[in-house]
Design a protein around this motif. Structure first.
Motif, short mmCIF file in Angstrom:
data_model
loop_
_atom_site.label_atom_id
_atom_site.label_comp_id
_atom_site.label_asym_id
_atom_site.label_seq_id
_atom_site.Cartn_x
_atom_site.Cartn_y
_atom_site.Cartn_z
N THR A 29 0.80 -1.23 0.00
CA THR A 29 0.00 0.00 0.00
C THR A 29 0.83 1.28 0.00
N ASP A 34 -2.70 2.97 5.66
CA ASP A 34 -3.35 2.02 4.75
C ASP A 34 -3.03 0.59 5.15
N ASP A 37 -5.18 -0.37 8.02
CA ASP A 37 -6.56 -0.62 7.58
C ASP A 37 -6.68 -1.97 6.88
N LEU A 74 -7.87 -2.10 -1.13
CA LEU A 74 -7.68 -0.73 -0.66
C LEU A 74 -6.94 0.09 -1.70
N ARG A 78 -8.04 3.62 -3.58
CA ARG A 78 -7.30 4.84 -3.31
C ARG A 78 -6.44 5.33 -4.48
N ARG A 81 0.34 5.71 -4.81
CA ARG A 81 1.10 6.62 -3.96
C ARG A 81 2.40 6.98 -4.66
#
Length: 313
Positions: A29, A34, A37, A74, A78, A81
């Motif tokens: 992630t 994250d 989660d 996830l 999202r 990154r």
């Protein structure tokens, strides 16, 4: 396995695996929040499905399966990154910095108790540049790369975890390796004594406000990044100018906090309006006795770290 299990017993059973699963979720992630989660979602799924697990020996693989799936879901929601240089060109040190960019999901440093064995054996696979490079991969390739190359699962085991075929796993791994070939960090190994001296000198010079001494520690091609601010600087001259005109406009006190993402890190506090306030988390990427990347995090990304490492001064 038992057909029913209460929360306390489940927590006891999975406790030995929680840290490695959290690090695994972070690799997928790119951010600790994250990862937390994804781990939480994965543990809920594991608890619900535990009664169907036939053998306790398969527990670790099962936990990796549910955590991997949760992390990839996830990520899909999202998006990617990024590191600073993936989101914008290098800035002019004489220009305005601009406000923090809340519309960018930044790669963030890992917060959590470091496992010395993992740092020693898998340092490259928690480095910020490696984490950022992995974020560019499609979901299946990302999961296959981490499961196969980092965790050492076999092709058959990985195929079982991801509900796919051995052929698909091997193909995904080959494509992932090709994509990362041009993005993989250089990974120079350092001598501990050399690292220690550079970090010690950096802390002393930064606290003293000795710009020239700090600049002496920088590589010619140094990069200075500072999410969530979008601006970053490329090259010794521009970094030096930014330090002189902006960073050292206020006093600092700096202290070491150990290793973060496989590299030495320091926390800096600025003297502002009569009080010491969180200023920056700085991760020093060392290369041949010089700092090649000063990965700095400001604002909330720094404040949380100060809470974890309160000052005793």
């Amino acid at each position: 396995m038992a057909t029913t299990i209460d929360a306390d017993e489940f927590a006891r059973i999975v406790a030995p695996y929680r840290h490695e699963l959290l690090v695994h979720a972070y690799r997928l992630t790119g951010a600790p929040s994250d990862a937390e989660d994804a781990l939480q979602e994965g543990m809920i799924a594991a608890w619900r499905g535990l009664s169907g697990l036939r053998e306790r020996a398969a527990l670790r693989a099962w936990l990796y399966r549910v955590t991997t799936n949760a992390a990839l879901r996830l990520v899909e929601r999202r998006g990617l990154r990024l590191l600073s240089w993936d989101s914008a060109s290098a800035a002019d040190p004489a220009a305005e910095l601009g406000p923090p960019r809340d519309d960018v999901a930044w790669v963030e440093p890992f917060r959590g108790a470091a496992d010395p064995a993992e740092v020693a054996e898998r340092r490259e696979h928690i480095e910020l540049a490696w984490i950022a490079a992995v974020q560019q991969l499609p979901a299946t390739q990302r999961a296959v790369l981490v499961l196969r190359e980092v965790l050492g699962f076999s092709a058959d085991e990985t195929a079982d975890l991801l509900d796919t075929s051995r052929t698909a796993v091997n193909s995904a791994l080959q494509r992932a390796r090709a994509t990362l070939a041009g993005r993989r960090p250089s990974g120079h190994k350092q001598h501990a004594e050399l690292d220690r001296d550079v970090v010690k000198t950096f802390v002393e010079a930064f606290t003293a406000g000795d710009v020239e001494r700090v600049v002496e520690l920088l590589a010619d091609d140094v990069r200075f990044t500072m999410p969530p601010l979008p601006a970053w600087f490329d090259g010794r001259a521009d970094v030096a100018e930014f330090l002189r005109t902006s960073v050292f406009a206020t006093p600092w006190r700096v202290r070491e906090i150990g290793m973060v993402n496989g590299h030495p890190a320091v926390l800096g506090e600025q003297r502002w309006e009569g009080a010491w306030r969180p200023g920056a988390l700085m991760i020093l990427h060392l290369r041949e006795g010089r700092i090649g990347w000063l990965a700095t995090f400001v604002g909330p990304l720094c404040t949380d770290w100060v809470k974890d490492f309160p000052t005793d001064r």
